[in-house]
Every structure is written in structure tokens, then in C-alpha cells.
Motif scaffolding. Structure first.
Motif, mmCIF file in Angstrom:
data_model
loop_
_atom_site.group_PDB
_atom_site.id
_atom_site.type_symbol
_atom_site.label_atom_id
_atom_site.label_comp_id
_atom_site.label_asym_id
_atom_site.label_seq_id
_atom_site.Cartn_x
_atom_site.Cartn_y
_atom_site.Cartn_z
ATOM 1 N N ARG A 187 0.149 2.410 -6.466
ATOM 2 C CA ARG A 187 0.233 1.875 -5.113
ATOM 3 C C ARG A 187 0.746 0.437 -5.161
ATOM 4 N N ASP A 241 0.814 -1.225 0.000
ATOM 5 C CA ASP A 241 0.000 0.000 0.000
ATOM 6 C C ASP A 241 0.841 1.266 0.000
ATOM 7 N N TRP A 252 -2.653 4.286 -11.171
ATOM 8 C CA TRP A 252 -3.834 5.099 -10.862
ATOM 9 C C TRP A 252 -4.993 4.859 -11.819
ATOM 10 N N ASP A 253 -4.713 4.428 -13.073
ATOM 11 C CA ASP A 253 -5.784 4.188 -14.030
ATOM 12 C C ASP A 253 -6.173 2.716 -14.089
ATOM 13 N N ASP A 254 -5.921 1.989 -12.982
ATOM 14 C CA ASP A 254 -6.314 0.584 -12.808
ATOM 15 C C ASP A 254 -5.513 -0.387 -13.654
ATOM 16 N N ASP A 309 -2.940 11.804 2.490
ATOM 17 C CA ASP A 309 -2.241 10.777 1.723
ATOM 18 C C ASP A 309 -2.191 11.190 0.264
ATOM 19 N N TRP A 339 -3.943 14.406 -4.514
ATOM 20 C CA TRP A 339 -4.211 14.602 -5.946
ATOM 21 C C TRP A 339 -5.566 15.278 -6.141
ATOM 22 N N ASP A 340 -6.582 14.770 -5.465
ATOM 23 C CA ASP A 340 -7.906 15.378 -5.590
ATOM 24 C C ASP A 340 -7.913 16.813 -5.062
ATOM 25 N N TRP A 381 2.424 6.644 -11.565
ATOM 26 C CA TRP A 381 2.039 6.852 -10.170
ATOM 27 C C TRP A 381 1.064 5.755 -9.763
ATOM 28 N N VAL A 417 2.593 4.375 -1.696
ATOM 29 C CA VAL A 417 2.368 5.141 -2.924
ATOM 30 C C VAL A 417 3.730 5.454 -3.532
ATOM 31 N N PRO A 419 -3.522 9.877 -2.742
ATOM 32 C CA PRO A 419 -4.752 10.046 -3.515
ATOM 33 C C PRO A 419 -5.560 11.268 -3.106
ATOM 34 N N THR A 420 -5.649 11.514 -1.802
ATOM 35 C CA THR A 420 -6.371 12.698 -1.342
ATOM 36 C C THR A 420 -5.691 13.976 -1.801
#
Length: 390
Positions: free
Chosen positions: A209, A198, A223-225, A308, A313-314, A207, A200, A310-311
């Protein structure tokens, strides 16, 4: 019916009866463990994982004991006993691996990773996961070696193999150099705390995880799965970014190029309003500064913090959208502009009406030309182009 066939029928009946008794005993023990497991998580996991290997081992041992005690002889007896011995060894290894996995699962369940600062927990998860894989491999290798030892031909070949162990070891090391390198790198990753589950990271410009760590490869959930599969040796040889090495909280920047008329103080207040209006901001850092002021634009940088990656980035996207929308609505003149200033040139009529200035004297500033029609200009012209010829 002859006595030999009677003994064979009795032996088959005993084998079937012993197998049924073994299965019944294992089933009874399984029910008892499940009942106890309602209050103890370890016992419940043990009952679930050890049931199948326990059945195989109990039946193999029961039949093996019946055949050893039987009086019937034949060409089939020794191969069957040997096969039962191999099954018993395999079932024992299966049972031991299951017990070890039960202990590791219980340990993983007690280490929570759903907390804010889960760096230590993720490190323990990574180490326990890799230790589990190592133990399973070790148990399987030991079981396979024990099975080989039961063959007389394998025992005889063992002496020869030991005599040439150095040569075989060198050949194996050269043949499996890449594989062994990845295995040792996997062990080093587990205990060096370079990466954890987990974490990052930014690898190969991607980018993502850390989703899984094995002895030979690491799976990065982009990030795009997408899944990026990298050998474990990659993380020991190639530089990469780990955004959660010490803690998950991070700082992020939003840079915008604006005109020199941009209201920096008002923009700073707007940044604070946008950050305070969202749960993505963790309340630590919210700063706006002019980092560059060159040529036709000024660069404004907003620095914000989040819990973290992901947060963060948003939050950066939200801040960028909020500032752009505010500038477009409230201060459109602050958006980047290109200025073009043309020099004032006299019109044709003005040029015709203006009197011609008299020729300046030698050394005066009346003529701004380098090679002008003055005494100084004539000398300079002769110096660079030679005297005029009539």
C-alpha cells in the motif's frame, strides 16, 4: 559612571523590557486564540502552530525597533541589527509556513478517507500533501534568498551571477538531473492521479500500500510490514499494478486442479455457502467454472469479490481452505490421482500352448511386421538393406 555606560545600561533595560512585553503580548494572544479555538478548529490549529514562531518574530521586531531608536553607537550595533533582521526574516518564513500548514491540515481533516469509496478523498490527500511540501520548500527558498540579499557582498555578486545565469543553469541542470527528474515526477504523480495515498499496488513483484509520497520518493508499505522506497520517477517509467485506480472493490480467483470425477455442481453450492458465511464477501460475484480440462486433471476456478485488496486476500484464502476441506471430507475421490494402466500380456504357459499361425500369403494381413518372412517383407527388406548374400 560615564554617560556612554549609562546609555548602554538604559538600552539593555529597554531591550529586556521590550522583549518581555512582546512575549506577554504573544502569550495573551495565544490564550485568546485557544479560547476561541474551542469552537473553531482552524483557530485552534493556528494557536498551536503559530505560537513559537510568533514569539521569535515578536521579540526580534521589538528589540530591533528599540535598537533603531536608541542613541548608543558602537561597532556592535550594525552587526546586531543585521542579525536581528535575519532572525526576523527566518521567523516570518516560519510563521508563514505554519499558517499554510494550518490551512492544509484543516482541509485534510475535512476530507474523510474512512468511507467505502474514498478514491476522490485519497486523491485530494495526495495532492494537498505534496502541495504542502512544495509550499514549505518555496517559503524556505524565498527566505534564504531574502537573507542573502541583505548582505552587500551578495548583492554585488548577484549582478555577476545573473550575467552567467545560462551557464550556471546548464551546469545545475546536468548536476541535478536525477533530483529534478524525481521532483517533476512527484508533481506529475500528484496531479495525474496515477497513484494516491493508500492505493494498493504491486511493484517489483511486491504487494503493498502507498504509505507516503514525497517530491523525490514514494514509500510502499509491503504486506509483511517492510517498506519499499522507490524514486518517484519509477512510477512514471516502469509499469506497475494499481488495484484501486478507479475503485477499491476487486475480483479474485481461486484455482484448484481436480480429478475428472469432481462434482462441479455440488462444489459450486459449497462455494456459495462459504462466501455467504463470511463478512469478507461483498455479495457481488460468486462464480465457479471449469476453465481447463486437459490431460489427467480438470481445473476449477472460483471467482469471488471483496471490498478492497486486503479483504480480497483473506477471502481467497478462506475460500481455498473451505473448498479443500470439503473435497477432502465429502469427495476424496475427486482429489488429483495418477492412473497407470498396464497392457494384458499372455503368460509363458499360454504362449507355449498356442499354435503357431501359418505364414500369410503375399499381400495378406497375417504378418504385422514390416520386415517379415513373407514375399512382401522380403522385397521390402531387400529394398532397404540390399539382397541377401549366400
Amino acid at each position: 559612571m560615564s554617560a556612554r555606560w549609562q546609555d548602554l545600561v538604559v538600552l539593555v533595560a529597554l531591550v529586556v523590557a521590550s522583549a518581555l512585553v512582546a512575549l506577554a503580548a504573544v502569550a495573551l494572544l495565544h490564550r485568546v486564540l485557544r479560547r476561541i479555538g474551542r469552537r473553531a478548529e482552524l483557530v485552534a490549529e493556528l494557536a498551536a502552530r503559530a505560537y513559537r514562531p510568533g514569539q521569535v518574530l515578536a521579540v526580534a521586531l521589538a528589540v530591533h525597533l528599540v535598537l533603531l531608536g536608541g542613541t548608543t553607537t558602537g561597532a556592535w550595533r550594525d552587526p546586531l541589527l543585521h542579525a536581528l533582521l535575519l532572525v526576523s526574516i527566518g521567523a516570518t518564513a516560519w510563521l508563514v509556513a505554519a499558517l499554510l500548514m494550518v490551512v492544509e491540515d484543516v482541509a485534510l481533516a475535512r476530507i474523510r478517507t474512512d468511507v467505502r469509496d474514498n478514491r476522490h478523498a485519497r486523491r485530494m490527500h495526495t495532492q494537498i500533501t505534496l502541495i504542502r511540501r512544495v509550499t514549505v520548500v518555496v517559503v524556505a527558498v524565498l527566505a534564504g534568498g531574502t537573507m542573502l540579499v541583505t548582505f552587500p557582498s551578495a548583492r554585488a555578486a548577484g549582478t555577476t551571477l545573473l550575467a552567467s545565469a545560462s551557464v550556471i543553469g546548464a551546469i545545475a541542470a546536468l548536476a541535478a538531473q536525477s533530483l529534478l527528474g524525481n521532483v517533476f515526477a512527484g508533481m506529475q504523480i500528484a496531479f495525474s492521479d496515477a497513484i494516491r495515498l493508500d492505493d494498493v499496488v504491486v511493484v517489483e513483484g511486491q504487494w503493498g500500500r502507498i504509505e507516503d509520497i514525497t517530491l523525490t520518493y514514494v514509500v510502499v508499505h509491503v504486506w509483511d510490514d517492510r517498506r519499499l522506497i522507490l524514486p518517484t520517477s519509477y512510477f512514471m517509467k516502469t509499469p506497475f499494478e494499481n488495484w484501486t485506480r478507479r475503485e477499491s472493490a476487486l475480483l479474485g480467483t481461486v484455482e484448484i486442479d481436480l480429478d475428472w470425477t469432481a462434482p462441479v455442481a455440488a462444489m459450486r453450492d459449497e462455494l456459495r455457502r462459504v462466501a455467504e458465511g463470511t463478512d469478507l464477501w461483498d455479495g457481488r460475484v460468486c462464480v465457479l467454472q471449469v476453465t481447463e480440462a486437459t490431460h489427467a486433471l480438470v481445473r476449477v476456478r472460483a471467482l469471488v469479490s471483496a471490498a478492497d485488496g486486503p479483504t480480497l486476500w483473506d477471502l481467497r484464502c478462506l475460500v481455498r481452505e473451505g473448498l479443500v476441506d470439503w473435497l477432502r471430507r465429502e469427495h476424496p475421490d475427486s482429489l488429483p490421482r495418477v492412473r497407470v494402466a498396464a497392457p494384458d500380456r499372455p503368460s509363458r504357459s499360454d504362449s507355449a500352448a498356442a499354435p503357431t499361425p501359418p505364414a500369410a500369403a503375399s499381400g495378406s494381413d497375417g504378418d504385422a511386421r514390416v520386415f517379415g518372412e513373407t514375399a512382401d517383407g522380403e522385397r521390402r527388406e531387400q529394398t532397404f538393406s540390399g539382397p541377401h548374400r549366400s
